[in-house]
Design an enzyme around this catalytic site. Structure first.
Site, PDB file in Angstrom:
ATOM      1  N   TYR A  61       0.973   4.472   0.453  1.00 20.40           N
ATOM      2  CA  TYR A  61       0.947   3.788   1.747  1.00 20.40           C
ATOM      3  C   TYR A  61       2.090   4.229   2.656  1.00 20.40           C
ATOM      4  O   TYR A  61       1.971   4.168   3.868  1.00 20.40           O
ATOM      5  CB  TYR A  61       1.045   2.270   1.545  1.00 20.40           C
ATOM      6  CG  TYR A  61      -0.254   1.603   1.229  1.00 20.40           C
ATOM      7  CD1 TYR A  61      -0.959   1.920   0.074  1.00 20.40           C
ATOM      8  CD2 TYR A  61      -0.779   0.633   2.074  1.00 20.40           C
ATOM      9  CE1 TYR A  61      -2.156   1.295  -0.222  1.00 20.40           C
ATOM     10  CE2 TYR A  61      -1.974   0.003   1.780  1.00 20.40           C
ATOM     11  CZ  TYR A  61      -2.655   0.328   0.635  1.00 20.40           C
ATOM     12  OH  TYR A  61      -3.836  -0.297   0.349  1.00 20.40           O
ATOM     13  N   LYS A  85      -1.748   5.712 -14.067  1.00 19.44           N
ATOM     14  CA  LYS A  85      -2.639   6.848 -14.343  1.00 19.44           C
ATOM     15  C   LYS A  85      -1.756   7.927 -14.958  1.00 19.44           C
ATOM     16  O   LYS A  85      -1.616   9.050 -14.438  1.00 19.44           O
ATOM     17  CB  LYS A  85      -3.303   7.300 -13.024  1.00 19.44           C
ATOM     18  CG  LYS A  85      -4.394   8.333 -13.202  1.00 19.44           C
ATOM     19  CD  LYS A  85      -5.662   7.799 -13.859  1.00 19.44           C
ATOM     20  CE  LYS A  85      -6.647   8.911 -14.112  1.00 19.44           C
ATOM     21  NZ  LYS A  85      -7.793   8.473 -14.954  1.00 19.44           N
ATOM     22  N   ASP A  87      -8.361   3.346 -14.440  1.00 24.64           N
ATOM     23  CA  ASP A  87      -9.834   3.370 -14.512  1.00 24.64           C
ATOM     24  C   ASP A  87     -10.331   2.414 -15.596  1.00 24.64           C
ATOM     25  O   ASP A  87     -11.295   1.661 -15.409  1.00 24.64           O
ATOM     26  CB  ASP A  87     -10.375   4.796 -14.701  1.00 24.64           C
ATOM     27  CG  ASP A  87      -9.653   5.593 -15.775  1.00 24.64           C
ATOM     28  OD1 ASP A  87      -8.614   5.117 -16.293  1.00 24.64           O
ATOM     29  OD2 ASP A  87     -10.123   6.698 -16.110  1.00 24.64           O
ATOM     30  N   ASP A  92      -3.981  -2.581  -4.624  1.00 23.24           N
ATOM     31  CA  ASP A  92      -4.893  -2.903  -3.525  1.00 23.24           C
ATOM     32  C   ASP A  92      -6.318  -2.976  -4.050  1.00 23.24           C
ATOM     33  O   ASP A  92      -7.047  -3.936  -3.804  1.00 23.24           O
ATOM     34  CB  ASP A  92      -4.777  -1.827  -2.438  1.00 23.24           C
ATOM     35  CG  ASP A  92      -5.735  -2.079  -1.291  1.00 23.24           C
ATOM     36  OD1 ASP A  92      -5.812  -3.240  -0.840  1.00 23.24           O
ATOM     37  OD2 ASP A  92      -6.407  -1.120  -0.855  1.00 23.24           O
ATOM     38  N   ASP A 120      -8.706  -6.648  -5.134  1.00 23.64           N
ATOM     39  CA  ASP A 120     -10.017  -7.006  -4.573  1.00 23.64           C
ATOM     40  C   ASP A 120     -11.030  -7.227  -5.689  1.00 23.64           C
ATOM     41  O   ASP A 120     -11.832  -8.162  -5.652  1.00 23.64           O
ATOM     42  CB  ASP A 120     -10.545  -5.899  -3.645  1.00 23.64           C
ATOM     43  CG  ASP A 120     -10.215  -6.168  -2.181  1.00 23.64           C
ATOM     44  OD1 ASP A 120      -9.197  -6.853  -1.925  1.00 23.64           O
ATOM     45  OD2 ASP A 120     -10.963  -5.702  -1.300  1.00 23.64           O
TER      46      ASP A 120
HETATM   47  C1  IPM Z   1      -4.485  -5.821   1.584  1.00 26.42           C
HETATM   48  C2  IPM Z   1      -5.199  -5.073   2.684  1.00 26.42           C
HETATM   49  C3  IPM Z   1      -4.201  -4.118   3.335  1.00 26.42           C
HETATM   50  C4  IPM Z   1      -3.712  -3.180   2.261  1.00 26.42           C
HETATM   51  C5  IPM Z   1      -4.796  -3.348   4.529  1.00 26.42           C
HETATM   52  C6  IPM Z   1      -5.301  -4.294   5.592  1.00 26.42           C
HETATM   53  C7  IPM Z   1      -3.810  -2.375   5.102  1.00 26.42           C
HETATM   54  O1  IPM Z   1      -6.297  -4.424   2.154  1.00 26.42           O
HETATM   55  O2  IPM Z   1      -3.525  -6.561   1.904  1.00 26.42           O
HETATM   56  O3  IPM Z   1      -4.855  -5.677   0.436  1.00 26.42           O
HETATM   57  O4  IPM Z   1      -4.381  -2.186   1.963  1.00 26.42           O
HETATM   58  O5  IPM Z   1      -2.647  -3.431   1.705  1.00 26.42           O
HETATM   59 MG    MG Z   2      -6.647  -4.762   0.111  1.00 27.31          MG
END
Ligand code: IPM
Ligand code: MG
Length: 360
Positions: free
Chosen positions: A146, A195, A227, A251, A255
């Site tokens: 990032y 990884k 993975d 990240d 999710d």
């Molecule tokens: C998160 C989001 C952010 C990230 C984006 C919006 C830049 O997906 O907070 O997980 O990737 O960190």
């Molecule tokens: Mg995210």
């Protein structure tokens, strides 16, 4: 106690869900004898519309002057919003990355819990989720891909893009310590995800994590390739207590972890630095498709506010009260549309906020 709180309502459903969290916080303050001072801060699209950039230096300074920041969500629909016709460094997300970096919020805590009341929303088979699961992802937030150098240009006439992934041992050590500290207060297990079969940064990560682990003999450490971790999260989520990982992997995995709970609208998060300061936000995004409809689930933001009370202000009793109020309203059968199931009562954003505030 005087709580000096910065508020970033942001974009999409942000303003609606933050309004409800503030309502609940005001009730907490009233019941427990605190005063809240709110400073409204512009970030993301909301800031672009006013200042032309997603986060100004003045806003960063104003955020730094607060004890903690409560945030909704930022960003819009990348296909239709004019914000996405700006160059990448001026888009809403760049504001979020800037505030993380400027405030040194390197430790991102994302709990993923399967609530008993919401088992029906979990997409996994019952035999997998039997007994529930409760994990927290400790994601490094200010390093890695990032924040590495990036560029796009022609090399030998071929359009080429480059992103670079760098970690130094200090960055790894400080996040690893945070992971072990949290695990020591939980079920005492850290799964460090990397990884290491391919990446140098992951091999360094593994070595430093092992070194840190030596200081926590009561905590079990295991290493897992990213993975495999993606697979294990749906195969056997119960095995996880604390998942410790770098920015990009965190990240993606966070999710996934939130999805397997079936209720991303329920999941809070905290981004912390070395001090008591923190930025607290729901794990979900700005959901522009449902913005302004009054149907978004404010619970993740309300639970993020509870994390703020706990981590930035050491107000554990008050944080417990917020979590208990959320549980009570769910027990009554009240649901926003995202967690609705048969036999329950569907309510909107505002009503959910009212009911939780009344239960404090
Ligand atoms: C998160 C989001 C952010 C990230 C984006 C919006 C830049 O997906 O907070 O997980 O990737 O960190
Ligand atoms: Mg995210």
């Amino acid at each position: 106690m005087n709580l000096n709180i910065g508020v970033i309502k942001g974009d999409g459903i942000g303003p609606e869900i933050v309004t409800e969290a503030m309502k609940v916080l005001d009730k907490v303050a009233e019941v427990y004898g605190h005063t809240c001072k709110y400073t409204q801060l512009l970030m993301g699209g909301a800031s672009i519309d006013v200042h032309g950039v997603p986060l100004t230096d003045e806003t960063v300074a104003a955020a730094k002057a607060c004890d903690a920041v409560l945030m909704g969500s930022i960003g819009g629909d990348a296909g239709t919003s004019p914000w996405y016709r700006l160059e990448p460094s001026k888009r809403p997300e760049a504001g979020l990355l800037k505030i993380r970096k400027e405030l040194n919020l390197f430790a991102n805590l994302r709990p993923a819990v399967l609530y008993d009341e919401l088992k029906g929303a979990c997409p996994l088979k019952e035999e997998i989720t039997e007994g529930g699961f409760d994990m927290v992802i400790m994601r490094e937030l200010t390093g890695g891909l990032y924040f590495g150098e990036r560029s796009t240009g022609e090399i030998n006439g071929v359009l080429t893009a480059r992103d670079s992934l760098t970690y130094n041992e200090n960055e790894i050590r400080r996040i690893a310590k945070r992971g072990f500290d949290i695990a020591a207060k939980r079920r005492k297990k850290v799964t460090s995800v990397d990884k290491a079969n391919v990446l140098d940064t992951s091999r360094l990560w593994r070595n430093v994590v092992e070194e840190v682990a030596a200081g926590y003999p009561e905590v079990t450490l295991e290493h897992m390739l990213v993975d495999n971790c993606a697979m294990q999260l749906v195969k056997d989520p119960k095995q996880f207590d604390v998942i410790l990982t770098e920015n990009m992997f965190g990240d993606i995995l966070s999710d996934e972890a939130s999805m397997v709970t079936g209720s991303i609208g329920m999941l809070a998060s905290a981004s912390l630095n070395e001090t008591k300061f923190g930025l607290y936000e729901p794990s979900g995004g700005s959901a522009p498709d449902i913005a302004g409809k009054g149907i978004a689930n404010p619970i993740a933001t309300i639970l993020s506010m509870a994390m703020m009370l706990r981590y930035s202000f050491d107000l554990d009793k008050e944080a417990d009260a917020v979590e208990a109020a959320v549980a009570k309203v769910l027990e009554k059968g009240c649901r926003t549309i995202d967690i609705m199931s048969e036999g329950k009562t569907q309510i909107g954003t505002e009503e959910m906020g009212n009911l939780i505030a009344e239960s404090i």
